[in-house]
Structures are given as C-alpha cells and as structure tokens.
Design a protein around this motif. Structure first.
Motif, PDB file in Angstrom:
ATOM      1  N   ALA A 145      45.139  44.378  46.533  1.00 24.89           N
ATOM      2  CA  ALA A 145      45.350  42.942  46.769  1.00 24.89           C
ATOM      3  C   ALA A 145      45.925  42.263  45.527  1.00 24.89           C
ATOM      4  O   ALA A 145      46.556  41.209  45.630  1.00 24.89           O
ATOM      5  CB  ALA A 145      44.042  42.277  47.185  1.00 24.89           C
ATOM      6  N   THR A 146      45.733  42.882  44.378  1.00 25.36           N
ATOM      7  CA  THR A 146      46.278  42.348  43.135  1.00 25.36           C
ATOM      8  C   THR A 146      47.754  42.702  42.965  1.00 25.36           C
ATOM      9  O   THR A 146      48.538  41.877  42.505  1.00 25.36           O
ATOM     10  CB  THR A 146      45.481  42.895  41.921  1.00 25.36           C
ATOM     11  OG1 THR A 146      44.109  42.540  42.082  1.00 25.36           O
ATOM     12  CG2 THR A 146      46.008  42.347  40.611  1.00 25.36           C
TER      13      THR A 146
ATOM     14  N   ALA B 200      36.186  49.484  48.124  1.00 20.20           N
ATOM     15  CA  ALA B 200      36.096  48.104  47.625  1.00 20.20           C
ATOM     16  C   ALA B 200      36.949  47.934  46.367  1.00 20.20           C
ATOM     17  O   ALA B 200      37.698  46.957  46.233  1.00 20.20           O
ATOM     18  CB  ALA B 200      34.640  47.740  47.343  1.00 20.20           C
ATOM     19  N   GLY B 201      36.852  48.894  45.446  1.00 21.66           N
ATOM     20  CA  GLY B 201      37.669  48.824  44.236  1.00 21.66           C
ATOM     21  C   GLY B 201      39.145  48.934  44.532  1.00 21.66           C
ATOM     22  O   GLY B 201      39.967  48.213  43.963  1.00 21.66           O
TER      23      GLY B 201
ATOM     24  N   ARG C 199      40.642  48.177  47.327  1.00 18.20           N
ATOM     25  CA  ARG C 199      41.088  46.932  47.986  1.00 18.20           C
ATOM     26  C   ARG C 199      41.380  45.843  46.959  1.00 18.20           C
ATOM     27  O   ARG C 199      42.368  45.108  47.081  1.00 18.20           O
ATOM     28  CB  ARG C 199      40.026  46.459  48.978  1.00 18.20           C
ATOM     29  CG  ARG C 199      40.004  47.254  50.263  1.00 18.20           C
ATOM     30  CD  ARG C 199      38.928  46.733  51.229  1.00 18.20           C
ATOM     31  NE  ARG C 199      39.012  47.427  52.481  1.00 18.20           N
ATOM     32  CZ  ARG C 199      38.122  48.328  52.907  1.00 18.20           C
ATOM     33  NH1 ARG C 199      37.059  48.624  52.161  1.00 18.20           N
ATOM     34  NH2 ARG C 199      38.287  48.923  54.071  1.00 18.20           N
ATOM     35  N   THR C 200      40.541  45.740  45.935  1.00 14.53           N
ATOM     36  CA  THR C 200      40.761  44.749  44.876  1.00 14.53           C
ATOM     37  C   THR C 200      42.075  45.025  44.149  1.00 14.53           C
ATOM     38  O   THR C 200      42.878  44.119  43.925  1.00 14.53           O
ATOM     39  CB  THR C 200      39.588  44.761  43.876  1.00 14.53           C
ATOM     40  OG1 THR C 200      38.389  44.399  44.564  1.00 14.53           O
ATOM     41  CG2 THR C 200      39.827  43.787  42.730  1.00 14.53           C
TER      42      THR C 200
END
Length: 180
Positions: free
Chosen positions: A125-126, A118-119, A121-122
């Motif tokens: 995506a940034t 999850a981290g 992916r964040t």
C-alpha cells in the motif's frame, strides 16, 4: 491482460511457485500469467547500483513489471515476516515509477501467515496506489509437493475460486487503466 505473478520464495521446489504455475495453467484465455521466480537471484539492494549501474537481473525484473497490466504476489511467511528475498525485490522498485500505479493483489498458499500478510499489505500500500486490498485468495496447498499443488488447484472448487479471483483482478486492472 498481462499479469506478472511474483513468487516470494527463493526455494527451488517452492509451494508458492508451484501454485502460481498451476494458476497460470488454468487462467482464462484472455489472461496471460507470467511468473517471476527469481527473488533469490537478485543482488542485495543498494542505491549505489541504481541508474546506469543497475544489474541486468534487476533491470529484467523491473521491465517485467513495467510490461504487465498487474502484479500478483504469492509469498511464504518466514519468522512471521516477509521473506528477505521478496523484501529485497520490492526495495529495488522504490526509486522508479514502474510500480507506483500498478495494480497489485495477493495470493496465499497457507491457512496461516497473517503476520507476514499484514506487513506485506503495509509495504504494498506504500509503494502502489493501486494495491487491491479486497482482492485476495487463499488456497490450501501449504507443504504439498509441486505435483500435489497442481492437483489441488485444479479441483473444481479451487479452479472456480481461481477463475473468479483472476477475473476480479483483471477487471480491477482494466478499471484503473481507463482513468489513466
């Protein structure tokens, strides 16, 4: 199609690196997979070292990304988060434009690690507008020795999954290059 596969592990006998090597060995002939397993050899990120002071290891890493058509990242989870070496490698990319429009997908060697994913992916995506959220593969190789990782990835079922994953990511990479 040139894919750069980044191992987020600094371990010499890393499961993630072994998985990437196995995937490289069974990749379709039209997909060349090269592996970067040097996150542990990159110096700690510092804006003071960017530009003309950029360390050679970092320049080589950035050049490998620039020359690829897409990037696959496979990483362990450390304390429910992104390993420091992988985060450091990503930090070296944020000032340049080599990663901004680069297709990126995730590959995972464990049945757990969702907090790290999850981290990651964040973060991805940034840094890239081409992070492929829906192109993901999880293989059951956690805690296996490298030779066992290879045998597991080579099974008919997993080989089929890997082929489909690489073909999907390749198509994603090509679709984006047509609009650039």
């Amino acid at each position: 199609m040139r894919i750069l596969a980044i191992s987020g592990s600094a371990r010499l006998n890393s499961t993630n690196t072994a998985m990437l090597r196995a995937i490289r060995a069974i990749a379709p002939s039209d997909i060349e997979v090269s592996i970067f397993d040097g996150v542990g050899r990159l110096p700690v990120f510092s804006p003071d070292l960017e530009g003309e002071s950029l360390p050679a290891a970092v320049r080589d890493f950035i050049d490998a990304i620039a020359k690829s058509d897409g990037v696959i990242i496979a990483s362990p989870e450390y304390v429910r988060s992104i390993p420091g070496g992988l985060k450091n490698a990503i930090d070296w990319l944020v000032s340049g434009d080599e990663i901004v429009h680069k297709p990126i997908a995730l590959l995972h060697a464990s049945h757990r690690g969702d907090d790290m994913l999850a981290g990651l992916r964040t973060v991805l995506a940034t840094i890239s507008d081409r992070f492929a959220v829906d192109i993901f593969l999880r293989l059951p190789v956690m805690k296996l020795e490298p030779a066992d990782v290879f045998r597991t990835v080579e099974t008919a079922e997993n080989c089929s999954k890997v082929q489909a994953y690489l073909q999907a990511f390749s198509a994603y990479c090509m679709a984006g290059s047509e609009s650039v």
